[in-house]
Design a protein around this motif. Sequence first.
Motif, PDB file in Angstrom:
ATOM      1  N   ASP A 139      -2.104  -1.686  -0.302  1.00 41.57           N
ATOM      2  CA  ASP A 139      -1.531  -0.460   0.261  1.00 41.57           C
ATOM      3  C   ASP A 139      -0.218  -0.159  -0.443  1.00 41.57           C
ATOM      4  OD1 ASP A 139      -3.618  -0.375   2.064  1.00 41.57           O
ATOM      5  OD2 ASP A 139      -2.507  -1.424   3.632  1.00 41.57           O
ATOM      6  N   SER A 141       3.303   2.363  -1.041  1.00 36.45           N
ATOM      7  CA  SER A 141       4.262   3.085  -0.210  1.00 36.45           C
ATOM      8  C   SER A 141       4.324   4.570  -0.525  1.00 36.45           C
ATOM      9  CB  SER A 141       5.661   2.487  -0.397  1.00 36.45           C
ATOM     10  OG  SER A 141       6.060   2.578  -1.767  1.00 36.45           O
ATOM     11  N   ASN A 225      -6.104   8.071   0.809  1.00 33.23           N
ATOM     12  CA  ASN A 225      -4.785   8.278   1.394  1.00 33.23           C
ATOM     13  C   ASN A 225      -4.646   7.445   2.656  1.00 33.23           C
ATOM     14  OD1 ASN A 225      -4.187  10.153  -0.605  1.00 33.23           O
ATOM     15  ND2 ASN A 225      -4.934  11.869   0.594  1.00 33.23           N
ATOM     16  N   TYR A 226      -3.480   6.798   2.803  1.00 34.28           N
ATOM     17  CA  TYR A 226      -3.300   5.896   3.941  1.00 34.28           C
ATOM     18  C   TYR A 226      -1.816   5.778   4.271  1.00 34.28           C
ATOM     19  CZ  TYR A 226      -3.600   1.644   6.803  1.00 34.28           C
ATOM     20  OH  TYR A 226      -3.509   0.737   7.815  1.00 34.28           O
ATOM     21  N   LYS A 227      -1.433   6.275   5.457  1.00 36.89           N
ATOM     22  CA  LYS A 227      -0.072   6.154   5.977  1.00 36.89           C
ATOM     23  C   LYS A 227       0.989   6.587   4.960  1.00 36.89           C
ATOM     24  CE  LYS A 227      -1.015   2.544   9.391  1.00 36.89           C
ATOM     25  NZ  LYS A 227      -0.645   1.201   9.902  1.00 36.89           N
ATOM     26  N   GLY A 228       0.778   7.729   4.347  1.00 37.07           N
ATOM     27  CA  GLY A 228       1.747   8.270   3.410  1.00 37.07           C
ATOM     28  C   GLY A 228       1.649   7.708   2.014  1.00 37.07           C
ATOM     29  N   ARG A 231      -4.405   3.493  -0.106  1.00 33.78           N
ATOM     30  CA  ARG A 231      -5.063   2.199   0.065  1.00 33.78           C
ATOM     31  C   ARG A 231      -6.062   2.030  -1.073  1.00 33.78           C
ATOM     32  NH1 ARG A 231      -6.931  -0.329   5.669  1.00 33.78           N
ATOM     33  NH2 ARG A 231      -4.757  -1.021   5.466  1.00 33.78           N
TER      34      ARG A 231
END
Length: 395
Positions: A139, A141, A225-228, A231
Motif C-alpha cells: 500500500d 501513501s 486505488n486504496y485510502k488515498g 494497493r
Amino acid sequence: MQSTEKYYEKGPYRTECAAHITAAQPLEGGGGRLALDGTVFYPEGGGQPADRGALTLESGETLTVSDVHEQDGVIWHTVDALPEAARPGAAVTARIDWAWRFDKTQQHTGEHILSGTLHRLFGAENVGFHIGAEAVRMDTSVPLTADQLRQAELEANQVIWQDVPVRVLYPTPEELARMTYRSKKEIAGQVRIVEIPGADTCACCGTHTATAGQVGLIKIIAAENYKGGVRLSVLCGQRALREVQAMQTRQGEIMALLSAKPSETANAVRRVHGELADLRYAHFGICAQLFDALAAAVNPGEDAIRIVPGLDPDGLHRLAVRLTEATGGLCAALTPTDKGCGYCLARREGDVRPLTRALNAALSGRGGGKPGVCQGSCAADPEAVAAFLRENAGV
C-alpha cells in the motif's frame, strides 16, 4: 526467560542448527510450543510469514513446525506434538523448509527494491506490506498512475539486473543519526538496516537475498486505488516466473480460439466483442417480437403461463411483464435450466408473493420480489412448475 539467538539474521541462507530446548508449553487441542536457545527459524513479523520446517529430537523423533512467533526476545516454535523427550535441556536439530524460506526471501527483497524505487521517484511511502500466499500486497501513501508504475517496475528490475549486493548493517546511534532510511515506526535500541545500493535503505528485521540478482524478477500484476494511495499486488522471483508462464498459456489458448497472432489478440477480442454485442441486440429484438406474439394470443382475464427455452433472467422478467399487459390473470414465464427451472411470476393487480413462497416450498425453489413481480428458480422442470401454478393460481 533466556532470549533466543537469531541465527537467521546473520545467516539467512543457513537451513539448520543444533540447539537446546529452553522451555516447553502444551497447547489446547494438542501439540505445543518450544523455545530454543538459538534458531534458524524466522518468526512472523514485518509483513513476512514465519518459517516452516521441523525439529528433530535426539531420539530421532521429528516434530513438524507450523508457526513461529517472538515474544519478549523468546522465539516460540509451534509443533504438532509435545512428547516427554521434548523437555528443557534436551538437544534438537532445527531445519527450515528452504523452498518456503527462499520464496519469502525473494518476495521481501523485491518489496524493498520496488518500495525504495517508488519512494525515490515519486515520494511514495510504503504504508502497508504483507507477503500473502498468492502475492505481495503493498500500500502506497500517494496515488500513482499506470505510467508511473511501469517506470518504477522497469527501474526496480534494472537494479536486479545490476546484481548489487544486499547489505545488512548495524549502525551506531551516531551513524544512524546521519543516515537517511525508511522506517514505518520509531525503533528503540539497536536498529537493523538493510541497504540495497541504488534502490533502498530501510530498517527491517526480515530475511533477504545476498544480492539483488537473486530476486530474479519483479512484476506488478494489479493496482487499485486504496485510502488515498494505491494497493499493489506484486510477484517476485519464482512467483513472477510462474505467472508469466501461466499468462503465456492463457495467451496460447486465446490465440487458438481466435485464430490470431500474439500481436493481434486484442484486436480479435474487440472484433468478437462487437459481434457479440450485435447478436445480443438482434436477440433482444427477436425476443420482443416473440413476447408480443405470445401476449397477443392471451385472452383478457385468463392466466398466462408460458414455457420458453433459452431465456435469461432479464428475458423471463420481460416476458412476464409483457403478458400482464394482455391479461389481469396470473402471468408466468418459465425456462428450463441445468438445475431445473427459472421462473418469473407477475400479476397486473394483486400480490404474487404468497404464490411464490408456496412454489418455493413445494418445489425446492429460491426467489422473491415485489407484490407485482417475483423471480427465482426451483429444482423441478418447467412442466411441473406450470402444473403447480395452474392448480394454485388463486393463492
